[in-house]
Design an enzyme around this catalytic site. Structure first.
Site, PDB file in Angstrom:
ATOM      1  N   ASP A  49       0.396   4.850   1.506  1.00 24.46           N
ATOM      2  CA  ASP A  49      -0.386   5.804   2.289  1.00 24.46           C
ATOM      3  C   ASP A  49       0.228   7.196   2.163  1.00 24.46           C
ATOM      4  O   ASP A  49       1.448   7.350   2.009  1.00 24.46           O
ATOM      5  CB  ASP A  49      -0.433   5.384   3.756  1.00 24.46           C
ATOM      6  CG  ASP A  49      -1.203   4.088   3.954  1.00 24.46           C
ATOM      7  OD1 ASP A  49      -2.081   3.800   3.117  1.00 24.46           O
ATOM      8  OD2 ASP A  49      -0.927   3.375   4.933  1.00 24.46           O
ATOM      9  N   ASP A  74       4.607   4.470  15.741  1.00 25.98           N
ATOM     10  CA  ASP A  74       5.076   3.463  16.685  1.00 25.98           C
ATOM     11  C   ASP A  74       6.580   3.229  16.634  1.00 25.98           C
ATOM     12  O   ASP A  74       7.284   3.405  17.623  1.00 25.98           O
ATOM     13  CB  ASP A  74       4.306   2.151  16.475  1.00 25.98           C
ATOM     14  CG  ASP A  74       4.206   1.742  15.014  1.00 25.98           C
ATOM     15  OD1 ASP A  74       4.914   2.324  14.164  1.00 25.98           O
ATOM     16  OD2 ASP A  74       3.420   0.815  14.707  1.00 25.98           O
ATOM     17  N   ASP A  89       0.842  -1.197   0.000  1.00 24.15           N
ATOM     18  CA  ASP A  89       0.000   0.000   0.000  1.00 24.15           C
ATOM     19  C   ASP A  89       0.875   1.243   0.000  1.00 24.15           C
ATOM     20  O   ASP A  89       2.021   1.214   0.471  1.00 24.15           O
ATOM     21  CB  ASP A  89      -0.916   0.032   1.233  1.00 24.15           C
ATOM     22  CG  ASP A  89      -1.844  -1.172   1.299  1.00 24.15           C
ATOM     23  OD1 ASP A  89      -2.561  -1.382   0.306  1.00 24.15           O
ATOM     24  OD2 ASP A  89      -1.835  -1.870   2.325  1.00 24.15           O
TER      25      ASP A  89
END
Length: 418
Positions: free
Chosen positions: A61, A138, A59
């Site tokens: 993003d 994170d 993907d």
């Protein structure tokens, strides 16, 4: 930015290997339109990490300083999703979606609503700068940005150094970040296995101290993360690591995770790597096959009804906890019972029907993987393979039904032909 804050590391185009040819064409269209309208437009997260590692991202993003409402005004094919975390999804041909997120930041304490119940929703939607957004992420290797304006890579948190060192490092204190979101513990193990990176000692210490918190995470999120482990072919090593760290019983509600079970799951990872897509019912059956076989030892004297009862008894708690659909639960149960039939051996009543059952090929596939873990079953695999390869006519001889004679009604006799 204050003078005390360290400056981000910026790699110009000639100092990294990312090419626009590697980036999805529709994602480039979104990036360029945002940029032409005077907005910051970055590739963010895992796509930048994978491109720098020479991998093809799944993907792409996008992060921007445009608000979700501003993104929607720029794209006719855009719709907004999410209640707690507002995102823009831009739809392209073939039902393809490009996700665009506005840069966020941690709010100050004096900004939080008076009602504590509203804090979580508020925290998720405080817009900020790219640097503030990077520090909300994170792991350092997931906080890298690719700027479409000048094709540079921007690093605010030391992710480039960790990529070179092949290290998974948390942004901030792992103890605090794991309390915020316990699923990060599982994601840390997943990235280490997927990328063949080492875990920072602070992460391992944090998991040791906070491992029980994984049981408080939303079951839907845990379910999706476990499926991701299977899709990325790392379920075996990650669940093994979870067991070594003492996290596995908290992750799967007391799941024992024996050596044989973990080895079987690793065989399924190899199966997925060979191009066979993973199905959740198959994954559940593999998780519980050893426990099922121990609780219902295969024997010609054990009726199938008892095997069905045991299979349900074992998998229903798992399926209820994770809200798994009836169809998937049915598949997992049929695969377990199919393995039970195969382990009993040949020549038992009902064999012909079993050979033609729609779940038998999948049951045999799972049983064959189980035989790689349990070599004493290999002879049985060979016998069943020969039976399954026979033509259908040899498995189940066709029986012609007796032809029914039409009864004539009284008084309706046809005249005899002369």
């Amino acid at each position: 930015m204050s003078e005390q804050e360290p400056q981000p590391i910026i790699l110009p185009r000639d100092q990294h290997g990312i090419s626009r040819k590697q980036i999805d064409e529709d994602s480039l269209k979104v990036l360029y339109r945002l940029h032409r309208n005077k907005h910051l437009a970055y590739l963010v997260g895992g796509s930048v990490r994978d491109l720098l590692l020479g991998r093809q991202p799944k993907d792409f993003d996008i992060g921007t300083d445009a608000t979700p409402a501003e993104v929607r005004r720029l794209f006719r094919n855009c719709f907004l999703v999410g209640k707690r975390f507002r995102l823009a999804h831009i739809r392209f041909k073939g039902n393809k979606l490009i996700e665009v997120a506005t840069f966020r930041r941690h709010p100050r304490k004096d900004e939080l609503p008076e009602d504590p119940d509203e804090h979580f929703h508020f925290v998720q939607n405080v817009f900020g700068t790219p640097r503030e957004d990077a520090y909300r992420r994170d792991f350092t290797i997931n906080a890298l940005f690719y700027n479409i304006a000048d094709f540079s890579v921007i690093d605010h948190v030391g992710g480039l150094e960790d990529l070179r060192a092949k290290r998974i490092r948390m942004i901030g204190d792992p103890l605090v970040r794991f309390e915020e979101d316990p699923v990060r513990m599982l994601r840390a193990l997943e990235f280490a296995a997927r990328l063949d990176f080492t875990l920072d000692p602070a992460i391992l210490d944090g998991i040791e101290e906070k491992k029980e918190l994984i049981a408080t995470a939303a079951p839907a999120r845990i379910r999706e993360e476990i499926l991701e482990l299977y899709r990325h072919k790392v379920a075996g090593p990650v669940l093994k690591h979870c067991r070594e760290l003492g996290m596995l019983p908290h992750l799967l509600a007391g799941y024992p995770g024996t050596d044989e079970s973990i080895e079987l799951i690793s065989k399924i990872d190899q199966r997925t790597a060979s191009g066979k897509p993973i199905e959740e019912g198959f994954a559940i059956a593999a998780l519980y096959l050893r426990l099922f076989m121990d609780s219902c030892p295969p024997s010609p004297q054990v009726p199938i009804t008892e095997a069905l009862h045991k299979a349900n008894e074992i998998i229903i708690p798992h399926c209820r906890y994770f809200s798994i659909a009836q169809g998937i639960r049915h598949q997992a149960r049929e695969l377990l019972v199919g393995c039970f039939r195969l382990a009993r051996g040949r020549g038992i009543r009902g064999e012909r029907r079993f050979l033609q059952h729609p779940f038998t090929p999948q049951s045999f596939e799972l049983f064959s993987l189980w035989a790689e873990v349990r070599p004493d079953l290999k002879a049985l695999v060979k016998e069943w393979q020969n039976a399954l390869q026979k033509p259908t006519s040899e498995k189940e001889p066709t029986r012609r039904k007796p032809r029914r004679r039409r009864r004539r009604k009284p008084g309706n006799k046809q005249p005899a032909k002369v």
